[in-house]
Design a protein around this motif. Sequence first.
Motif, PDB file in Angstrom:
ATOM      1  N   ALA A  10      83.316 -18.060  69.147  1.00  0.00           N
ATOM      2  CA  ALA A  10      84.171 -17.926  70.045  1.00  0.00           C
ATOM      3  C   ALA A  10      83.223 -17.899  71.617  1.00  0.00           C
ATOM      4  O   ALA A  10      83.853 -18.541  72.463  1.00  0.00           O
ATOM      5  N   VAL A  11      82.001 -17.686  71.617  1.00  0.00           N
ATOM      6  CA  VAL A  11      81.445 -18.045  72.849  1.00  0.00           C
ATOM      7  C   VAL A  11      81.088 -19.543  72.761  1.00  0.00           C
ATOM      8  O   VAL A  11      81.300 -19.727  74.100  1.00  0.00           O
ATOM      9  N   GLY A  60      92.424 -16.672  74.530  1.00  0.00           N
ATOM     10  CA  GLY A  60      93.120 -17.337  73.386  1.00  0.00           C
ATOM     11  C   GLY A  60      92.216 -18.203  72.423  1.00  0.00           C
ATOM     12  O   GLY A  60      92.300 -17.869  71.216  1.00  0.00           O
ATOM     13  N   VAL A  61      91.404 -19.142  72.948  1.00  0.00           N
ATOM     14  CA  VAL A  61      90.336 -19.713  72.149  1.00  0.00           C
ATOM     15  C   VAL A  61      89.450 -18.803  71.455  1.00  0.00           C
ATOM     16  O   VAL A  61      88.864 -19.219  70.457  1.00  0.00           O
ATOM     17  N   SER A  73      74.893 -21.395  64.055  1.00  0.00           N
ATOM     18  CA  SER A  73      75.846 -21.231  65.140  1.00  0.00           C
ATOM     19  C   SER A  73      74.925 -20.867  66.361  1.00  0.00           C
ATOM     20  O   SER A  73      75.430 -21.239  67.632  1.00  0.00           O
ATOM     21  N   LEU A  74      73.983 -20.061  66.415  1.00  0.00           N
ATOM     22  CA  LEU A  74      73.324 -19.566  67.369  1.00  0.00           C
ATOM     23  C   LEU A  74      72.543 -20.543  68.202  1.00  0.00           C
ATOM     24  O   LEU A  74      72.547 -20.805  69.281  1.00  0.00           O
ATOM     25  N   ILE A  75      72.081 -21.480  67.467  1.00  0.00           N
ATOM     26  CA  ILE A  75      71.457 -22.698  68.117  1.00  0.00           C
ATOM     27  C   ILE A  75      72.453 -23.537  68.703  1.00  0.00           C
ATOM     28  O   ILE A  75      72.348 -24.392  69.629  1.00  0.00           O
ATOM     29  N   SER A  88      75.184 -26.110  73.126  1.00  0.00           N
ATOM     30  CA  SER A  88      76.458 -26.281  73.900  1.00  0.00           C
ATOM     31  C   SER A  88      76.280 -26.050  75.359  1.00  0.00           C
ATOM     32  O   SER A  88      76.899 -26.582  76.057  1.00  0.00           O
ATOM     33  N   TYR A  89      75.610 -24.921  75.780  1.00  0.00           N
ATOM     34  CA  TYR A  89      75.477 -24.559  76.931  1.00  0.00           C
ATOM     35  C   TYR A  89      74.662 -25.510  77.604  1.00  0.00           C
ATOM     36  O   TYR A  89      74.864 -25.931  78.756  1.00  0.00           O
TER      37      TYR A  89
END
Length: 218
Positions: A41-42, A69-70, A120-122, A127-128
Motif C-alpha cells: 500500500a505504501v 483506494g489504491v 517489499s521493504l527494499i 520506489s521512493y
Amino acid sequence: MKTGFLRVLLSPGNFFEERMRTEPGLKVPALIALVIGVIGAVSAALATNLTIGILPADMQGLGGIMVAGVAVAAVIGGFLTWIVVGIVFYLISMIFKGKGSLTRTLEFTGYGFLPQVFGSLIGVVLSYQILSGITVPAATSPEEIVAVTETLTEMLAADPLTSVATLVTVLFLLWSANIWIFGMKYARGLSTRNAALTVGIPVGLYIISLLIPLIGWL
C-alpha cells in the motif's frame, strides 16, 4: 515467534516437518499477507501521488480518494495473492497425486511469503528513490495526460534503479520458492522432485514475465 520465522527462512524443511504434527493454522500466514499488503500500500501510494501530479488542477482534489483506494486495493491484493498462489500450488500438485488439505497448503504457502516482507521493504525504498527524482508536469487535456503518462512510463523503465528493483524481486521470489518447495513436499506429501515442479512451473513463468521487459531495456 521470532525463532519460528528464522527457521522458516533458514531451515524450512525442519520447520514444516514439525508443523505437520500440529493442526493447520492460518493466523500467522494471514498476518504475513497483511504485512506484505500494507507495505504494498505504501508503494502504491507513492506511485499514485506521482500520477496525481499529471491531472489538471480541478481534478487533483480527488488525490486523497485515489491514494486511499489504491492503498486498500494493495492490502486486499496481499491476501488475494496468498490465496491464489496457494490454490495454484494445490491444483498443480494434484497432477502428482498430492494428498493433504487445501488449508494446510494455504498455511505453508503463507509462510513461504515471509521473504517477500523484506523484499517489499527494499522495494519501497527503491520506489521512493526512483519517484522522488521525477518531476511531472500537470496536463490540461486528455491528450496531454496520455503523452505525459507515456513519457513517465519510459522514464521509469529506463531508470537503472527499476532494473535493480526487478532483480531484487526475483531474488526474494527465489528465496520464497525454496521455502514453498519444502512446504508443498510436506503439505501435499510430494517427493522433492514433484514439489519442485509444483512450485517451479508457476514461479518460473512469473520470473520470465518479470525479466522480459528488463531484457528489452538493457
